[in-house]
Design a protein around this motif. Sequence first.
Motif, mmCIF file in Angstrom:
data_model
loop_
_atom_site.group_PDB
_atom_site.id
_atom_site.type_symbol
_atom_site.label_atom_id
_atom_site.label_comp_id
_atom_site.label_asym_id
_atom_site.label_seq_id
_atom_site.Cartn_x
_atom_site.Cartn_y
_atom_site.Cartn_z
ATOM 1 N N SER A 182 0.855 -1.181 0.000
ATOM 2 C CA SER A 182 0.000 0.000 0.000
ATOM 3 C C SER A 182 0.896 1.237 0.000
ATOM 4 C CB SER A 182 -0.946 -0.018 1.202
ATOM 5 O OG SER A 182 -0.247 -0.248 2.396
ATOM 6 N N PRO A 183 0.364 2.384 -0.384
ATOM 7 C CA PRO A 183 1.185 3.597 -0.516
ATOM 8 C C PRO A 183 1.935 3.923 0.769
ATOM 9 C CG PRO A 183 -0.942 3.942 -1.548
ATOM 10 C CD PRO A 183 -1.024 2.611 -0.843
ATOM 11 N N GLY A 184 3.212 4.171 0.628
ATOM 12 C CA GLY A 184 4.034 4.548 1.761
ATOM 13 C C GLY A 184 4.487 3.401 2.641
ATOM 14 N N LYS A 185 4.140 2.199 2.256
ATOM 15 C CA LYS A 185 4.516 1.040 3.060
ATOM 16 C C LYS A 185 5.359 0.068 2.245
ATOM 17 C CE LYS A 185 0.559 1.079 6.221
ATOM 18 N NZ LYS A 185 -0.525 0.254 6.826
ATOM 19 N N GLN A 186 6.100 -0.753 2.968
ATOM 20 C CA GLN A 186 6.881 -1.782 2.294
ATOM 21 C C GLN A 186 5.979 -2.919 1.840
ATOM 22 O OE1 GLN A 186 9.986 -2.926 5.080
ATOM 23 N NE2 GLN A 186 11.413 -1.480 4.138
ATOM 24 N N ARG A 187 6.454 -3.603 0.817
ATOM 25 C CA ARG A 187 5.733 -4.788 0.364
ATOM 26 C C ARG A 187 5.780 -5.836 1.473
ATOM 27 N NH1 ARG A 187 6.803 -6.781 -5.721
ATOM 28 N NH2 ARG A 187 6.360 -4.554 -5.946
ATOM 29 N N GLU A 188 4.646 -6.457 1.749
ATOM 30 C CA GLU A 188 4.568 -7.441 2.820
ATOM 31 C C GLU A 188 3.990 -8.758 2.309
ATOM 32 O OE1 GLU A 188 1.994 -6.128 5.956
ATOM 33 O OE2 GLU A 188 0.253 -5.896 4.658
ATOM 34 N N LEU A 189 4.482 -9.832 2.902
ATOM 35 C CA LEU A 189 3.996 -11.155 2.561
ATOM 36 C C LEU A 189 2.636 -11.384 3.200
ATOM 37 C CD1 LEU A 189 4.482 -13.981 1.305
ATOM 38 C CD2 LEU A 189 5.609 -14.604 3.454
ATOM 39 N N VAL A 190 1.682 -11.780 2.403
ATOM 40 C CA VAL A 190 0.329 -12.020 2.888
ATOM 41 C C VAL A 190 0.092 -13.508 3.117
ATOM 42 C CG1 VAL A 190 -2.115 -11.841 2.303
ATOM 43 C CG2 VAL A 190 -0.557 -9.975 1.720
ATOM 44 N N ALA A 191 0.453 -14.313 2.137
ATOM 45 C CA ALA A 191 0.200 -15.751 2.226
ATOM 46 C C ALA A 191 1.155 -16.481 1.294
ATOM 47 C CB ALA A 191 -1.243 -16.070 1.849
ATOM 48 N N GLY A 192 1.450 -17.717 1.657
ATOM 49 C CA GLY A 192 2.314 -18.538 0.820
ATOM 50 C C GLY A 192 1.866 -19.981 0.831
ATOM 51 N N MET A 193 2.182 -20.655 -0.247
ATOM 52 C CA MET A 193 1.895 -22.086 -0.341
ATOM 53 C C MET A 193 3.078 -22.753 -1.013
ATOM 54 S SD MET A 193 -1.232 -24.123 -2.210
ATOM 55 C CE MET A 193 -2.321 -24.316 -0.805
ATOM 56 N N SER A 194 3.609 -23.788 -0.361
ATOM 57 C CA SER A 194 4.744 -24.512 -0.929
ATOM 58 C C SER A 194 4.286 -25.393 -2.086
ATOM 59 C CB SER A 194 5.401 -25.363 0.151
ATOM 60 O OG SER A 194 4.547 -26.439 0.495
ATOM 61 N N SER A 195 5.251 -25.952 -2.793
ATOM 62 C CA SER A 195 4.909 -26.876 -3.877
ATOM 63 C C SER A 195 4.187 -28.105 -3.345
ATOM 64 C CB SER A 195 6.170 -27.287 -4.633
ATOM 65 O OG SER A 195 7.096 -27.882 -3.749
ATOM 66 N N GLY A 196 4.433 -28.416 -2.090
ATOM 67 C CA GLY A 196 3.771 -29.564 -1.476
ATOM 68 C C GLY A 196 2.436 -29.253 -0.838
ATOM 69 N N GLY A 197 2.058 -27.981 -0.858
ATOM 70 C CA GLY A 197 0.740 -27.620 -0.353
ATOM 71 C C GLY A 197 0.705 -27.040 1.054
ATOM 72 N N ASN A 198 1.864 -26.905 1.691
ATOM 73 C CA ASN A 198 1.869 -26.279 3.008
ATOM 74 C C ASN A 198 1.609 -24.778 2.872
ATOM 75 O OD1 ASN A 198 2.525 -28.661 4.449
ATOM 76 N ND2 ASN A 198 4.650 -28.442 3.817
ATOM 77 N N THR A 199 0.838 -24.247 3.799
ATOM 78 C CA THR A 199 0.456 -22.840 3.710
ATOM 79 C C THR A 199 0.922 -22.051 4.935
ATOM 80 O OG1 THR A 199 -1.696 -23.275 4.725
ATOM 81 C CG2 THR A 199 -1.576 -23.358 2.317
ATOM 82 N N ASN A 200 1.072 -20.765 4.734
ATOM 83 C CA ASN A 200 1.340 -19.852 5.834
ATOM 84 C C ASN A 200 0.664 -18.530 5.530
ATOM 85 O OD1 ASN A 200 3.879 -19.766 3.928
ATOM 86 N ND2 ASN A 200 3.811 -17.769 4.932
ATOM 87 N N TYR A 201 0.290 -17.835 6.582
ATOM 88 C CA TYR A 201 -0.438 -16.581 6.444
ATOM 89 C C TYR A 201 0.099 -15.542 7.417
ATOM 90 C CZ TYR A 201 -3.924 -19.449 4.055
ATOM 91 O OH TYR A 201 -4.563 -20.311 3.191
ATOM 92 N N ASP A 202 0.041 -14.302 6.982
ATOM 93 C CA ASP A 202 0.298 -13.216 7.917
ATOM 94 C C ASP A 202 -0.841 -13.190 8.927
ATOM 95 O OD1 ASP A 202 -0.168 -10.003 8.472
ATOM 96 O OD2 ASP A 202 1.938 -10.609 8.397
ATOM 97 N N ASP A 203 -0.514 -12.811 10.154
ATOM 98 C CA ASP A 203 -1.536 -12.796 11.208
ATOM 99 C C ASP A 203 -2.726 -11.902 10.841
ATOM 100 O OD1 ASP A 203 0.716 -12.989 14.092
ATOM 101 O OD2 ASP A 203 -0.119 -14.537 12.781
#
Length: 110
Positions: free
Chosen positions: A39-60
């Motif tokens: 968003s404007p004025g902010k750094q790019r942040e990780l929201v969610a990820g999924m590995s090739s094997g299907g494991n997921t992670n999310y920002d709080d």
Amino acid sequence: VQLQASGGGLVQPGGSLRLSCAASGINFRLYGVRWYRQSPGKQRELVAGMSSGGNTNYDDSVKGRFIISRDNSRNTAYLQMNSLKPEDTAVYYCNMGTMWGQGTQVTVSS
């Protein structure tokens, strides 16, 4: 090699959107996929990820509201965004390895 992000738009608070990230020129199933936002004025942040094997992670900040998924048969990853809040407003980018999509704007406003 190309990542094409789509699905952004204007939505009211509490609404939903589904972002898509279509990949071409890569062996899609071998890569993890991540969604970032900026968003404007902010750094790019990780929201969610999924590995090739299907494991997921999310920002709080999005846990319980966003769902990342992938369809290896379609070379496409998704980010289902529910219960959207004004603070979710940002440009959303998909990332796989060193490859980035062009970004898609999400605006949450009444």
